[in-house]
Motif scaffolding. Sequence first.
Motif, mmCIF file in Angstrom:
data_model
loop_
_atom_site.group_PDB
_atom_site.id
_atom_site.type_symbol
_atom_site.label_atom_id
_atom_site.label_comp_id
_atom_site.label_asym_id
_atom_site.label_seq_id
_atom_site.Cartn_x
_atom_site.Cartn_y
_atom_site.Cartn_z
ATOM 1 N N TYR A 113 -6.423 -4.071 -3.572
ATOM 2 C CA TYR A 113 -5.740 -4.732 -2.459
ATOM 3 C C TYR A 113 -6.228 -4.174 -1.123
ATOM 4 O O TYR A 113 -6.503 -4.938 -0.190
ATOM 5 C CB TYR A 113 -4.234 -4.534 -2.589
ATOM 6 C CG TYR A 113 -3.447 -5.150 -1.449
ATOM 7 C CD1 TYR A 113 -3.185 -6.514 -1.432
ATOM 8 C CD2 TYR A 113 -2.994 -4.361 -0.389
ATOM 9 C CE1 TYR A 113 -2.478 -7.088 -0.392
ATOM 10 C CE2 TYR A 113 -2.295 -4.923 0.656
ATOM 11 C CZ TYR A 113 -2.035 -6.284 0.655
ATOM 12 O OH TYR A 113 -1.352 -6.847 1.699
ATOM 13 N N VAL A 114 -6.344 -2.868 -1.015
ATOM 14 C CA VAL A 114 -6.797 -2.270 0.242
ATOM 15 C C VAL A 114 -8.242 -2.646 0.534
ATOM 16 O O VAL A 114 -8.611 -2.918 1.681
ATOM 17 C CB VAL A 114 -6.631 -0.737 0.191
ATOM 18 C CG1 VAL A 114 -7.190 -0.085 1.456
ATOM 19 C CG2 VAL A 114 -5.171 -0.362 0.012
ATOM 20 N N ALA A 115 -9.080 -2.693 -0.499
ATOM 21 C CA ALA A 115 -10.502 -2.975 -0.289
ATOM 22 C C ALA A 115 -10.760 -4.429 0.089
ATOM 23 O O ALA A 115 -11.643 -4.711 0.918
ATOM 24 C CB ALA A 115 -11.289 -2.615 -1.555
ATOM 25 N N PHE A 116 -9.983 -5.369 -0.457
ATOM 26 C CA PHE A 116 -10.296 -6.788 -0.269
ATOM 27 C C PHE A 116 -9.312 -7.542 0.623
ATOM 28 O O PHE A 116 -9.658 -8.593 1.157
ATOM 29 C CB PHE A 116 -10.359 -7.489 -1.633
ATOM 30 C CG PHE A 116 -11.559 -7.124 -2.446
ATOM 31 C CD1 PHE A 116 -12.785 -7.740 -2.237
ATOM 32 C CD2 PHE A 116 -11.489 -6.143 -3.420
ATOM 33 C CE1 PHE A 116 -13.899 -7.412 -2.983
ATOM 34 C CE2 PHE A 116 -12.598 -5.800 -4.171
ATOM 35 C CZ PHE A 116 -13.810 -6.433 -3.945
ATOM 36 N N HIS A 117 -8.105 -7.032 0.770
ATOM 37 C CA HIS A 117 -7.096 -7.801 1.503
ATOM 38 C C HIS A 117 -6.584 -7.115 2.765
ATOM 39 O O HIS A 117 -5.844 -7.737 3.525
ATOM 40 C CB HIS A 117 -5.913 -8.117 0.585
ATOM 41 C CG HIS A 117 -6.281 -8.967 -0.589
ATOM 42 N ND1 HIS A 117 -6.512 -10.329 -0.494
ATOM 43 C CD2 HIS A 117 -6.484 -8.646 -1.896
ATOM 44 C CE1 HIS A 117 -6.817 -10.816 -1.673
ATOM 45 N NE2 HIS A 117 -6.808 -9.814 -2.554
ATOM 46 N N HIS A 154 -7.636 -5.710 6.260
ATOM 47 C CA HIS A 154 -8.769 -5.802 7.176
ATOM 48 C C HIS A 154 -8.606 -4.920 8.410
ATOM 49 O O HIS A 154 -9.558 -4.735 9.159
ATOM 50 C CB HIS A 154 -8.967 -7.261 7.616
ATOM 51 C CG HIS A 154 -9.136 -8.210 6.468
ATOM 52 N ND1 HIS A 154 -10.252 -8.209 5.664
ATOM 53 C CD2 HIS A 154 -8.306 -9.172 5.964
ATOM 54 C CE1 HIS A 154 -10.131 -9.144 4.725
ATOM 55 N NE2 HIS A 154 -8.950 -9.742 4.894
ATOM 56 N N ARG A 155 -7.436 -4.395 8.628
ATOM 57 C CA ARG A 155 -7.204 -3.510 9.765
ATOM 58 C C ARG A 155 -6.447 -2.269 9.291
ATOM 59 O O ARG A 155 -5.627 -2.338 8.370
ATOM 60 C CB ARG A 155 -6.381 -4.224 10.855
ATOM 61 C CG ARG A 155 -7.075 -5.441 11.478
ATOM 62 C CD ARG A 155 -6.172 -6.104 12.500
ATOM 63 N NE ARG A 155 -5.794 -5.167 13.543
ATOM 64 C CZ ARG A 155 -4.900 -5.456 14.506
ATOM 65 N NH1 ARG A 155 -4.299 -6.651 14.514
ATOM 66 N NH2 ARG A 155 -4.601 -4.558 15.423
ATOM 67 N N MET A 214 -7.712 3.021 6.899
ATOM 68 C CA MET A 214 -7.509 4.455 6.746
ATOM 69 C C MET A 214 -6.029 4.802 6.710
ATOM 70 O O MET A 214 -5.608 5.707 5.989
ATOM 71 C CB MET A 214 -8.195 5.194 7.893
ATOM 72 C CG MET A 214 -8.128 6.714 7.776
ATOM 73 S SD MET A 214 -8.760 7.351 6.197
ATOM 74 C CE MET A 214 -10.474 6.830 6.314
ATOM 75 N N LEU A 215 -5.217 4.065 7.481
ATOM 76 C CA LEU A 215 -3.773 4.298 7.461
ATOM 77 C C LEU A 215 -3.202 4.000 6.081
ATOM 78 O O LEU A 215 -2.326 4.736 5.585
ATOM 79 C CB LEU A 215 -3.100 3.433 8.521
ATOM 80 C CG LEU A 215 -1.570 3.518 8.593
ATOM 81 C CD1 LEU A 215 -1.142 4.938 8.926
ATOM 82 C CD2 LEU A 215 -1.030 2.532 9.621
ATOM 83 N N TRP A 216 -3.676 2.926 5.449
ATOM 84 C CA TRP A 216 -3.223 2.605 4.094
ATOM 85 C C TRP A 216 -3.607 3.705 3.104
ATOM 86 O O TRP A 216 -2.814 4.077 2.240
ATOM 87 C CB TRP A 216 -3.811 1.268 3.659
ATOM 88 C CG TRP A 216 -3.089 0.084 4.207
ATOM 89 C CD1 TRP A 216 -3.197 -0.435 5.464
ATOM 90 C CD2 TRP A 216 -2.121 -0.724 3.531
ATOM 91 N NE1 TRP A 216 -2.381 -1.526 5.620
ATOM 92 C CE2 TRP A 216 -1.703 -1.736 4.443
ATOM 93 C CE3 TRP A 216 -1.582 -0.720 2.254
ATOM 94 C CZ2 TRP A 216 -0.767 -2.696 4.108
ATOM 95 C CZ3 TRP A 216 -0.651 -1.691 1.911
ATOM 96 C CH2 TRP A 216 -0.256 -2.655 2.839
ATOM 97 N N ILE A 217 -4.821 4.216 3.234
ATOM 98 C CA ILE A 217 -5.256 5.297 2.343
ATOM 99 C C ILE A 217 -4.385 6.530 2.533
ATOM 100 O O ILE A 217 -3.965 7.184 1.565
ATOM 101 C CB ILE A 217 -6.743 5.637 2.610
ATOM 102 C CG1 ILE A 217 -7.633 4.447 2.265
ATOM 103 C CG2 ILE A 217 -7.156 6.858 1.802
ATOM 104 C CD1 ILE A 217 -7.618 4.064 0.807
#
Length: 303
Positions: A108-112, A114-115, A118-121
């Motif tokens: 989901y983080v890699a493909f969906h 877009h902004r 790094m915060l998601w990681i």
Amino acid sequence: MVSVPDARSFGRGKLAAWFQRSEAARGYALMSPALIVLLIGIAVPLIILIAMSLWTRDGFGFDMTPTIANYQRAATEPIFGTLLTRSFMISGLATFITVLLCYPMAYYVAFHVHRNKMLWIVLMTLPFWTSYLLRVFAWRVILGYEGVINSAFLSAGWIEAPLEFLLYSQTAVVITLAHAWAAFAILPLYVSLEKIDKSLLEAATDLGDGPFTRFMRITLPLSMPGVIAASFLIFIPTTGDYITPALLGGPDGVMIGNLIQLQFGPVNNWPMGAALSIVLMAWIAALALVFLFITRKAKDHLA
């Protein structure tokens, strides 16, 4: 008067010229400090461990006469084989569950997203900033006889008595290991998925592939390096884990790491502990080679 160049200076000049031309030599020179540290920190202790495994305990000391008695004991006594098999089963199940749960998150983080990727990681790895021991104790509270899960189920009327299998069991060990090592699966999976060329997916869509077919033919094979890396990063350390089984496993959750720790601790039989460590490393190496062979065959088949 014509000066004759010194042979040593001439040799050093050729060596310097070769060093400047050779990219491999410059690479090894840059890696040399790390290689020295690895040699001292890994190779030397491993050699000491192998040598110690050939000793025997003699009272409060050690008989340094080389012998394979410890390996013979490890191969013949059923307790060692039982704990080794149990450790591989628990670690393998924890690895499978962790990769299976972390793959959709990384996808989901890699493909969906877009902004602010790094915060998601950071948010996904935030729980793992705390101590490993604290996380184990937290799961002990959650899975306890009067813990969060049992209390919630009792309050909802879904159960009449607390679920005893949640704590001090192999289930508790698998759940805790899967959570404790999830960050080590998310990161390599995300990196492998992020590197996939999105134009390949667009081309597959234009050719009529649906989402599932596109995933099986393109996304999964190209992300296999991340899956393999994540599996190794989880399976290898969890096989020798002894903290989680000691705190949450109970009698049925004891693993080979607990026995090795016992040999180096209260039993004070370091040679036997060293032999068990070598046997464990050898089995892990063999299973890793088999896993690589199977995944390569599966990747070729998917391709």
